[in-house]
Design an enzyme around this catalytic site. Structure first.
Site, mmCIF file in Angstrom:
data_model
loop_
_atom_site.group_PDB
_atom_site.id
_atom_site.type_symbol
_atom_site.label_atom_id
_atom_site.label_comp_id
_atom_site.label_asym_id
_atom_site.label_seq_id
_atom_site.Cartn_x
_atom_site.Cartn_y
_atom_site.Cartn_z
ATOM 1 N N VAL A 138 0.906 -1.194 -0.076
ATOM 2 C CA VAL A 138 0.008 0.124 -0.123
ATOM 3 C C VAL A 138 0.996 1.086 0.144
ATOM 4 O O VAL A 138 1.793 1.328 0.802
ATOM 5 C CB VAL A 138 -0.914 -0.151 1.199
ATOM 6 C CG1 VAL A 138 -1.788 1.293 1.256
ATOM 7 C CG2 VAL A 138 -1.768 -1.447 1.185
ATOM 8 N N LYS A 139 0.588 2.022 -0.904
ATOM 9 C CA LYS A 139 1.526 3.263 -0.902
ATOM 10 C C LYS A 139 0.891 4.494 0.065
ATOM 11 O O LYS A 139 -0.153 5.009 -0.334
ATOM 12 C CB LYS A 139 1.450 3.930 -2.414
ATOM 13 C CG LYS A 139 2.272 2.967 -3.198
ATOM 14 C CD LYS A 139 2.364 3.341 -4.854
ATOM 15 C CE LYS A 139 3.589 4.285 -5.241
ATOM 16 N NZ LYS A 139 3.617 4.712 -6.562
#
Length: 367
Positions: A138-139
């Site tokens: 997840v960024k």
């Protein structure tokens, strides 16, 4: 040996900075894995905006999800995760063979949350749960508000790709957050092995600074910042604090070179790829740059662990009138704003497609 293979043999991971449904459907991504040593990929709102806007590859998915009652962000997340799950499965053999070091894909939280710590944590949990893939990052942007979200996400066991880092100081702040998250896991009796990468953006430095600099200093600032950051990365990995965590089973938060496509038409198209040849790092590149390096790229040695001439170059650039610290802040702010713009365009594009497809499905007799 192909230049991309040389980088792979050096110990650097090559990731594709792109994803489209067409790349998956026609076997292109599988070919990049087999022929160009691609072992992961990154995505962002701009990439998905272009992917969904070009052609009709996503039309059926948009229409079906609209009929199922989805819209806006929820519809996009479902659409993006369909692609990213498929990509993650292609990279799963690499993920397993490298003991979870390589073989990752990335999905960004909404850029509207860049200044919202609690919202970023909640979004990261949601995407991680929905993805159902161990090799999906997840960024979260490494903004001041993002740093505590990164620490908490790591503590929760969510693999994180920290995006929008521009300076050595930015990197050091998120590296500290990563280690704090791991230390908290150890203190709580949890597994310290949580994947993470820290993405340093390169070419935007030179786009911003070249107009202010004499020709001999053009396209040198991004490389110097990268050299400085690589030195800090190596120092951290050698530190007693990190060595203690590694001995407990933690894996390094790898440094990732982002924005490595050359923007200056007068500079070599493989400039940044050659400059950032460094083991234990990742280079994520757009297809155009991948093609160029595979065709005529050359290695000119390995990046120096002591920073090389970075300090001297940075001093010259500062003397020429560039406030490097202020520019780092501006680049991060501008990057966050650009992703918000792409995000809004993306949601508008999806809404427009959904409306057009719904209208088309009614047929001429019902209009």
């Amino acid at each position: 040996m192909k230049a991309t293979r040389q980088l792979h043999e050096l110990g650097q991971s090559l990731w594709l900075d792109n994803i489209t449904r067409t790349l998956l459907d026609d076997g292109t991504l599988a070919r990049y894995i087999a022929e160009d040593s691609i072992t992961g990929l990154t995505s962002n709102p701009s990439i998905f905006d272009a992917a969904i806007g070009d052609g009709d590859a996503y039309d059926a998915g948009v229409h079906a999800k609209t009929l199922a009652g989805l819209s806006g962000e929820a519809l996009f997340i479902e659409l993006a995760l369909e692609d990213l799950r498929r990509a993650a499965d292609l990279f799963k053999p690499v993920f397993d063979a490298t003991r979870q070091i390589d073989g990752w894909v990335s999905m960004e939280v909404s850029p509207l949350l860049a200044a919202d710590t609690a919202g970023s944590i909640a979004a990261a949990r949601h995407i991680h749960h929905k993805a159902q893939r161990d090799n999906l990052f997840v960024k979260i942007p490494g903004t001041p508000e993002g740093v505590p979200a990164i620490e908490e996400a790591i503590f929760l066991g969510i693999p994180i790709n920290v995006t929008l880092l521009f300076s050595c100081a930015h990197y050091q702040a998120v590296a500290e957050a990563y280690m704090r998250g791991i230390e908290r896991r150890l203190a709580a009796g949890l597994d310290p092995k949580v994947g993470s990468v820290a993405s340093l953006f390169i070419s935007r430095w030179d786009v911003a600074s070249n107009p202010q600099l004499p020709a001999e200093l053009h396209n040198k600032l991004g490389i110097a910042v990268g050299q400085q950051t690589y030195r800090a990365y190596r120092a951290l990995l050698a530190s007693p604090r990190w060595q203690k965590l590694a001995a407990a089973g933690a894996q390094p938060q790898r440094l990732l070179w982002a924005s490595t496509g050359t923007k200056d038409p007068s500079a070599p198209d493989t400039l940044y790829i050659s400059a950032f040849a460094a083991p234990d790092t990742i280079d994520t590149m757009p297809e155009k740059t991948l093609f160029a390096f595979a065709d005529h790229g050359q290695l000119h040695g390995v990046m120096a662990t002591d920073g090389g001439d970075a300090d001297a170059v940075l001093a010259q650039i500062a003397k020429a009138g560039v406030d490097i610290d202020a520019l780092a802040r501006k680049l991060q702010q501008d990057g966050a704003e650009a992703f918000v713009k792409s995000w809004n365009q993306l949601l508008q594009r999806i809404a427009g497609k959904a409306a057009a497809l719904a209208d088309k499905s009614k047929g001429p007799a019902l209009r």
